[in-house]
Design an enzyme around this catalytic site. Structure first.
Site, PDB file in Angstrom:
ATOM      1  N   SER A  14      30.713   7.147   5.778  1.00 47.98           N
ATOM      2  CA  SER A  14      30.952   8.544   5.415  1.00 47.98           C
ATOM      3  C   SER A  14      31.981   8.705   4.307  1.00 47.98           C
ATOM      4  O   SER A  14      32.099   9.779   3.717  1.00 47.98           O
ATOM      5  CB  SER A  14      31.413   9.343   6.641  1.00 47.98           C
ATOM      6  OG  SER A  14      32.676   8.877   7.100  1.00 47.98           O
ATOM      7  N   GLY A  16      34.949   6.410   1.380  1.00 42.10           N
ATOM      8  CA  GLY A  16      35.496   5.182   0.839  1.00 42.10           C
ATOM      9  C   GLY A  16      34.444   4.187   0.374  1.00 42.10           C
ATOM     10  O   GLY A  16      33.398   4.554  -0.180  1.00 42.10           O
ATOM     11  N   ILE A  17      34.715   2.918   0.601  1.00 40.50           N
ATOM     12  CA  ILE A  17      33.814   1.856   0.163  1.00 40.50           C
ATOM     13  C   ILE A  17      32.474   1.974   0.866  1.00 40.50           C
ATOM     14  O   ILE A  17      31.421   1.792   0.245  1.00 40.50           O
ATOM     15  CB  ILE A  17      34.466   0.479   0.415  1.00 40.50           C
ATOM     16  CG1 ILE A  17      35.675   0.299  -0.502  1.00 40.50           C
ATOM     17  CG2 ILE A  17      33.448  -0.637   0.190  1.00 40.50           C
ATOM     18  CD1 ILE A  17      36.515  -0.927  -0.183  1.00 40.50           C
ATOM     19  N   ARG A  37      32.601   7.892  12.583  1.00 42.19           N
ATOM     20  CA  ARG A  37      33.083   8.787  13.642  1.00 42.19           C
ATOM     21  C   ARG A  37      32.711  10.236  13.370  1.00 42.19           C
ATOM     22  O   ARG A  37      32.451  11.005  14.297  1.00 42.19           O
ATOM     23  CB  ARG A  37      34.594   8.673  13.785  1.00 42.19           C
ATOM     24  CG  ARG A  37      35.070   7.387  14.433  1.00 42.19           C
ATOM     25  CD  ARG A  37      36.584   7.384  14.537  1.00 42.19           C
ATOM     26  NE  ARG A  37      37.093   6.174  15.141  1.00 42.19           N
ATOM     27  CZ  ARG A  37      37.267   5.998  16.450  1.00 42.19           C
ATOM     28  NH1 ARG A  37      36.979   6.978  17.284  1.00 42.19           N
ATOM     29  NH2 ARG A  37      37.748   4.864  16.923  1.00 42.19           N
ATOM     30  N   ASP A  56      31.190   5.832  17.410  1.00 40.80           N
ATOM     31  CA  ASP A  56      32.486   5.183  17.613  1.00 40.80           C
ATOM     32  C   ASP A  56      32.205   3.694  17.755  1.00 40.80           C
ATOM     33  O   ASP A  56      31.740   3.231  18.801  1.00 40.80           O
ATOM     34  CB  ASP A  56      33.167   5.729  18.860  1.00 40.80           C
ATOM     35  CG  ASP A  56      34.511   5.063  19.134  1.00 40.80           C
ATOM     36  OD1 ASP A  56      34.896   4.140  18.378  1.00 40.80           O
ATOM     37  OD2 ASP A  56      35.179   5.452  20.112  1.00 40.80           O
ATOM     38  N   GLY A  85      36.966   0.559   8.985  1.00 44.20           N
ATOM     39  CA  GLY A  85      38.268  -0.040   9.246  1.00 44.20           C
ATOM     40  C   GLY A  85      39.318   1.013   9.511  1.00 44.20           C
ATOM     41  O   GLY A  85      39.153   2.185   9.176  1.00 44.20           O
ATOM     42  N   TYR A 146      46.776  -5.528  10.851  1.00 41.83           N
ATOM     43  CA  TYR A 146      45.671  -5.483   9.885  1.00 41.83           C
ATOM     44  C   TYR A 146      45.393  -6.880   9.321  1.00 41.83           C
ATOM     45  O   TYR A 146      44.237  -7.300   9.204  1.00 41.83           O
ATOM     46  CB  TYR A 146      46.019  -4.502   8.767  1.00 41.83           C
ATOM     47  CG  TYR A 146      44.854  -4.094   7.894  1.00 41.83           C
ATOM     48  CD1 TYR A 146      43.790  -3.362   8.417  1.00 41.83           C
ATOM     49  CD2 TYR A 146      44.834  -4.417   6.539  1.00 41.83           C
ATOM     50  CE1 TYR A 146      42.730  -2.972   7.613  1.00 41.83           C
ATOM     51  CE2 TYR A 146      43.784  -4.024   5.726  1.00 41.83           C
ATOM     52  CZ  TYR A 146      42.734  -3.311   6.270  1.00 41.83           C
ATOM     53  OH  TYR A 146      41.683  -2.923   5.463  1.00 41.83           O
ATOM     54  N   LYS A 150      41.858  -8.935   9.835  1.00 39.69           N
ATOM     55  CA  LYS A 150      41.043  -9.333   8.689  1.00 39.69           C
ATOM     56  C   LYS A 150      40.953 -10.856   8.571  1.00 39.69           C
ATOM     57  O   LYS A 150      39.931 -11.390   8.116  1.00 39.69           O
ATOM     58  CB  LYS A 150      41.602  -8.726   7.410  1.00 39.69           C
ATOM     59  CG  LYS A 150      41.456  -7.205   7.347  1.00 39.69           C
ATOM     60  CD  LYS A 150      39.995  -6.766   7.420  1.00 39.69           C
ATOM     61  CE  LYS A 150      39.832  -5.280   7.168  1.00 39.69           C
ATOM     62  NZ  LYS A 150      38.419  -4.834   7.195  1.00 39.69           N
ATOM     63  N   THR A 181      41.357   4.730  -1.752  1.00 44.64           N
ATOM     64  CA  THR A 181      40.551   5.329  -0.690  1.00 44.64           C
ATOM     65  C   THR A 181      41.480   6.133   0.217  1.00 44.64           C
ATOM     66  O   THR A 181      42.703   6.137   0.040  1.00 44.64           O
ATOM     67  CB  THR A 181      39.840   4.251   0.155  1.00 44.64           C
ATOM     68  OG1 THR A 181      40.843   3.457   0.834  1.00 44.64           O
ATOM     69  CG2 THR A 181      38.975   3.346  -0.706  1.00 44.64           C
TER      70      THR A 181
END
Length: 242
Positions: A14, A16-17, A37, A56, A85, A146, A150, A181
């Site tokens: 929905s 950003g990237i 979401r 979700d 993310g 984070y 990752k 973003t």
């Protein structure tokens, strides 16, 4: 993957990237299930090619419902992009356990669950592209959760690449650099300037630039377990700092 229209599943589609991947894939004539979401705040360029599913991804039942909807609508999947993310900053002595759990659940466990849930839809092979982060390879103070998530995603990619290669499912990892973003918008100007100074390209990236790399990696037919930076050279120069 043939030249005929493909079916994509994109988490975090929905904004950003993830949103940029949806736009790029549909511009090529493909159809995309966008899992997020919430619904997109602006219309997609090719809405008739997008199945938007409120999901979700940290909830297995929600994921199962989304995969059932994709199965009913499309019946197959050619490309899965694990792009969703969440970020919670904090050094090891300050980060709450709730923040740790949320970041690991969203960035790592959800990717595992999405891969597992989607496997039955890969008919004769396909591509999984996981979206990592530079901090998963180069430590940065305050990113303990984070960075750990990752880094784990990199390990997941390597193992799945070996496991799924006999089924002609290619699993690879794209590493965005500093991209403007919603996730990075909360950084202070001082922190932003420090990061930009460390980027050899001398600028931040765009979601569209990273999306192009994701699309190219998805189409690469002899790439298994690759780590592909799209970072303006940041991986080579990033040293963390205090």
């Amino acid at each position: 993957m043939s030249n005929s229209p493909k079916t994509w599943i994109v988490t975090g589609g929905s904004r950003g990237i993830g949103r940029a991947v949806v736009e790029r894939a549909t511009a090529d004539g493909d159809r995309v299930a966008s899992l997020a979401r919430g619904v997109s705040s602006t219309p997609y360029s090719f809405p008739d090619q997008v199945l938007e599913l409120k999901t979700d991804i940290t909830d297995r039942d929600s994921v199962d419902r989304a995969i059932a909807a994709v199965t009913e609508e499309f019946g197959t999947c050619d490309v899965l992009v694990n792009g969703a993310g969440v970020h919670r900053g904090g050094r090891v002595e300050d980060l709450s356990r709730d923040s740790w759990d949320l970041v690991l659940a969203t960035n790592l466990t959800a990717a595992f669950e999405m891969c597992r849930a989607t496997l039955p839809l890969f008919d004769g092979g396909g591509s999984i592209v996981n979206v990592g982060a530079v901090v998963g390879f180069r430590g940065f103070p305050g990113d303990v959760a984070y960075g750990s998530a990752k880094a784990g995603l990199s390990g997941l990619t390597q193992v799945l690449a070996a496991e799924l290669a006999p089924r002609n499912i290619r699993v690879n990892l794209v590493i965005p650099g500093f991209v403007d973003t919603d996730m990075t918008s909360g950084l202070s100007e001082r922190a932003r300037a420090k990061i930009v100074r460390s980027i050899p390209a001398g600028r931040t990236g765009t979601a569209q630039e990273v999306a192009q790399v994701i699309v190219d990696v998805a189409a690469a037919t002899y790439m298994y377990g690759a780590i592909v930076p799209a970072d303006g050279g940041l991986m080579n120069s990033f040293s963390g700092g205090q």
